[in-house]
Design a protein around this motif. Structure first.
Motif, PDB file in Angstrom:
ATOM      1  N   HIS A  62       0.856  -1.184   0.000  1.00 49.13           N
ATOM      2  CA  HIS A  62       0.000   0.000   0.000  1.00 49.13           C
ATOM      3  C   HIS A  62       0.894   1.237   0.000  1.00 49.13           C
ATOM      4  O   HIS A  62       1.719   1.417   0.900  1.00 49.13           O
ATOM      5  CB  HIS A  62      -0.919   0.003   1.224  1.00 49.13           C
ATOM      6  CG  HIS A  62      -1.690  -1.271   1.383  1.00 49.13           C
ATOM      7  ND1 HIS A  62      -2.876  -1.510   0.745  1.00 49.13           N
ATOM      8  CD2 HIS A  62      -1.400  -2.388   2.111  1.00 49.13           C
ATOM      9  CE1 HIS A  62      -3.308  -2.716   1.064  1.00 49.13           C
ATOM     10  NE2 HIS A  62      -2.437  -3.267   1.895  1.00 49.13           N
TER      11      HIS A  62
ATOM     12  N   VAL B 277       0.979   5.581  -1.019  1.00 42.36           N
ATOM     13  CA  VAL B 277       0.400   6.826  -1.535  1.00 42.36           C
ATOM     14  C   VAL B 277       1.545   7.818  -1.678  1.00 42.36           C
ATOM     15  O   VAL B 277       2.406   7.943  -0.792  1.00 42.36           O
ATOM     16  CB  VAL B 277      -0.721   7.380  -0.626  1.00 42.36           C
ATOM     17  CG1 VAL B 277      -1.923   6.454  -0.632  1.00 42.36           C
ATOM     18  CG2 VAL B 277      -0.229   7.612   0.779  1.00 42.36           C
TER      19      VAL B 277
ATOM     20  N   ASP C 102      -6.451   3.939   3.922  1.00 43.61           N
ATOM     21  CA  ASP C 102      -7.546   4.434   3.093  1.00 43.61           C
ATOM     22  C   ASP C 102      -7.318   5.882   2.706  1.00 43.61           C
ATOM     23  O   ASP C 102      -6.743   6.664   3.463  1.00 43.61           O
ATOM     24  CB  ASP C 102      -8.880   4.334   3.845  1.00 43.61           C
ATOM     25  CG  ASP C 102      -9.288   2.898   4.116  1.00 43.61           C
ATOM     26  OD1 ASP C 102      -8.981   2.035   3.271  1.00 43.61           O
ATOM     27  OD2 ASP C 102      -9.896   2.647   5.174  1.00 43.61           O
ATOM     28  N   GLY C 103      -7.848   6.220   1.522  1.00 42.35           N
ATOM     29  CA  GLY C 103      -7.858   7.605   1.101  1.00 42.35           C
ATOM     30  C   GLY C 103      -6.467   8.128   0.800  1.00 42.35           C
ATOM     31  O   GLY C 103      -5.453   7.477   1.033  1.00 42.35           O
ATOM     32  N   ALA C 104      -6.439   9.303   0.280  1.00 38.21           N
ATOM     33  CA  ALA C 104      -5.181  10.017   0.024  1.00 38.21           C
ATOM     34  C   ALA C 104      -5.554  11.456  -0.277  1.00 38.21           C
ATOM     35  O   ALA C 104      -6.349  11.715  -1.176  1.00 38.21           O
ATOM     36  CB  ALA C 104      -4.424   9.397  -1.138  1.00 38.21           C
ATOM     37  N   TRP C 105      -5.010  12.375   0.491  1.00 40.07           N
ATOM     38  CA  TRP C 105      -5.285  13.794   0.267  1.00 40.07           C
ATOM     39  C   TRP C 105      -4.003  14.591   0.436  1.00 40.07           C
ATOM     40  O   TRP C 105      -3.052  14.127   1.074  1.00 40.07           O
ATOM     41  CB  TRP C 105      -6.364  14.306   1.217  1.00 40.07           C
ATOM     42  CG  TRP C 105      -6.097  14.031   2.668  1.00 40.07           C
ATOM     43  CD1 TRP C 105      -5.412  14.817   3.561  1.00 40.07           C
ATOM     44  CD2 TRP C 105      -6.512  12.872   3.416  1.00 40.07           C
ATOM     45  NE1 TRP C 105      -5.357  14.229   4.797  1.00 40.07           N
ATOM     46  CE2 TRP C 105      -6.032  13.039   4.739  1.00 40.07           C
ATOM     47  CE3 TRP C 105      -7.240  11.726   3.089  1.00 40.07           C
ATOM     48  CZ2 TRP C 105      -6.265  12.092   5.737  1.00 40.07           C
ATOM     49  CZ3 TRP C 105      -7.460  10.782   4.086  1.00 40.07           C
ATOM     50  CH2 TRP C 105      -6.979  10.973   5.384  1.00 40.07           C
TER      51      TRP C 105
ATOM     52  N   VAL D  86      -3.413  10.073   4.911  1.00 41.07           N
ATOM     53  CA  VAL D  86      -4.154   8.817   4.745  1.00 41.07           C
ATOM     54  C   VAL D  86      -4.915   8.548   6.045  1.00 41.07           C
ATOM     55  O   VAL D  86      -4.712   9.226   7.060  1.00 41.07           O
ATOM     56  CB  VAL D  86      -3.224   7.623   4.433  1.00 41.07           C
ATOM     57  CG1 VAL D  86      -2.429   7.863   3.157  1.00 41.07           C
ATOM     58  CG2 VAL D  86      -2.288   7.327   5.604  1.00 41.07           C
ATOM     59  N   ARG D  87      -5.768   7.519   5.991  1.00 39.51           N
ATOM     60  CA  ARG D  87      -6.503   7.088   7.169  1.00 39.51           C
ATOM     61  C   ARG D  87      -6.047   5.679   7.547  1.00 39.51           C
ATOM     62  O   ARG D  87      -6.035   4.775   6.706  1.00 39.51           O
ATOM     63  CB  ARG D  87      -8.003   7.115   6.907  1.00 39.51           C
ATOM     64  CG  ARG D  87      -8.858   6.957   8.166  1.00 39.51           C
ATOM     65  CD  ARG D  87     -10.338   7.042   7.827  1.00 39.51           C
ATOM     66  NE  ARG D  87     -10.687   8.353   7.302  1.00 39.51           N
ATOM     67  CZ  ARG D  87     -11.037   9.401   8.055  1.00 39.51           C
ATOM     68  NH1 ARG D  87     -11.044   9.287   9.370  1.00 39.51           N
ATOM     69  NH2 ARG D  87     -11.354  10.548   7.487  1.00 39.51           N
TER      70      ARG D  87
ATOM     71  N   LEU E 125      -6.340   9.602  11.421  1.00 39.37           N
ATOM     72  CA  LEU E 125      -5.665  10.229  10.300  1.00 39.37           C
ATOM     73  C   LEU E 125      -4.154  10.179  10.507  1.00 39.37           C
ATOM     74  O   LEU E 125      -3.668  10.315  11.631  1.00 39.37           O
ATOM     75  CB  LEU E 125      -6.088  11.691  10.159  1.00 39.37           C
ATOM     76  CG  LEU E 125      -7.582  11.999  10.105  1.00 39.37           C
ATOM     77  CD1 LEU E 125      -7.803  13.495   9.918  1.00 39.37           C
ATOM     78  CD2 LEU E 125      -8.269  11.206   9.011  1.00 39.37           C
TER      79      LEU E 125
ATOM     80  N   GLU F 120      -0.920  12.171   8.897  1.00 39.20           N
ATOM     81  CA  GLU F 120      -0.470  13.263   8.032  1.00 39.20           C
ATOM     82  C   GLU F 120       1.056  13.252   7.979  1.00 39.20           C
ATOM     83  O   GLU F 120       1.724  13.268   9.016  1.00 39.20           O
ATOM     84  CB  GLU F 120      -0.965  14.606   8.581  1.00 39.20           C
ATOM     85  CG  GLU F 120      -2.447  14.636   8.972  1.00 39.20           C
ATOM     86  CD  GLU F 120      -3.387  14.630   7.789  1.00 39.20           C
ATOM     87  OE1 GLU F 120      -2.912  14.783   6.642  1.00 39.20           O
ATOM     88  OE2 GLU F 120      -4.613  14.490   7.996  1.00 39.20           O
TER      89      GLU F 120
END
Length: 262
Positions: free
Chosen positions: A56, A58, A77-80, A95-96, A102, A104
């Protein structure tokens, strides 16, 4: 669920692939947050991590400069991305984690050599970056962990000589004040100091200019692992891998690992 999270400014993930592999084999964190990866996303060395079970990933990369990556052997999970630099530089990825916390991953600008906004625009950019982080932090409602190279050593015992470095970017009063305000904005818990209380000296970076970095020990604590107060109660262990400063062609930063029982 115990999750081991590592952070490391690697100063080029491709140039130091061998010591990244050594770290992952020896310490086996569940999540590794890298800063200063210095590689565009399309040529990131995925194979290195796939071979070790870190399936995994990101990325927020940039060719030859900056860049962050969060790599895990557990689902994330996710990606911002937040552009706290306000110019498109690749300096953050979020990510989570399993359970919803979270994570960061941030690379704060170094800020140049002159601690004067008018004489050195890079210093002003650094101050503005931390201000934008603080505005984000003030509004944060979810439990979080924030890690990375903050490029600020806030405490007197975070540098080899407090008085000598008061006018040196990374330890100036204006930077320390900004970082303190960022920390207060969410009551962030500094895990490095939770497990290594002041006034104990604790460094994560030593300049390449030191011929014998261990003997001179002119270090600074530029890399940090913070968490929300409710997450801090789950922290059970912390390690700074100082020996990594001697591995192969080393980064000038060392990795840190925290264990959270989430």
């Amino acid at each position: 669920m115990a999750i081991r999270i590592a952070t490391w400014n690697i100063n080029s993930v491709r140039a130091r692939a061998d010591i990244v592999e050594q770290f992952l084999r020896d310490h086996q964190p569940d999540v590794l947050c890298l800063q200063e990866t210095k590689v565009a996303n399309d040529i990131f060395p995925h194979g290195l991590f796939e071979a070790l079970g870190y399936n995994h990933r990101v990325l927020n990369g940039q060719r030859m400069h900056h860049g962050v990556a969060t790599i895990a052997r557990i689902p994330i999970d996710g990606a911002w991305q937040y552009d706290w630099q306000d110019n498109g530089e690749a300096r953050h990825i979020g990510v989570r984690l399993p359970g919803g916390v979270l994570l960061e991953n941030v690379y704060v600008p170094a800020g140049g050599d002159v601690p004067d906004r008018s004489a050195n625009p890079k210093f002003g950019q650094k101050l503005d970056f931390v201000e934008r982080m603080t505005r984000w932090s003030e509004a944060l409602k979810e439990p979080a962990v924030i890690v990375g190279d903050f490029n600020i050593a806030p405490l007197e015992c975070d540098v080899w000589n407090h008085k000598a470095l008061l006018d040196v970017v990374s330890h100036t009063p204006v930077e320390v004040d900004l970082l303190n305000r960022l920390q207060a904005s969410h009551d962030w818990v500094d895990l490095g100091r939770r497990f290594n209380p002041a006034p104990e000296k604790f460094f994560t970076w030593w300049s390449y200019r030191n011929n014998d970095w261990r003997a001179s020990d002119r270090g600074r604590r530029l890399d940090h692992m913070w968490c929300s107060p409710q997450v801090a109660t789950t922290a059970t262990a912390f390690e700074a891998v100082k020996d990594a400063r001697d591995w192969g062609k080393p980064s000038d930063h060392i990795p840190q690992i925290v264990t959270l029982d989430l």
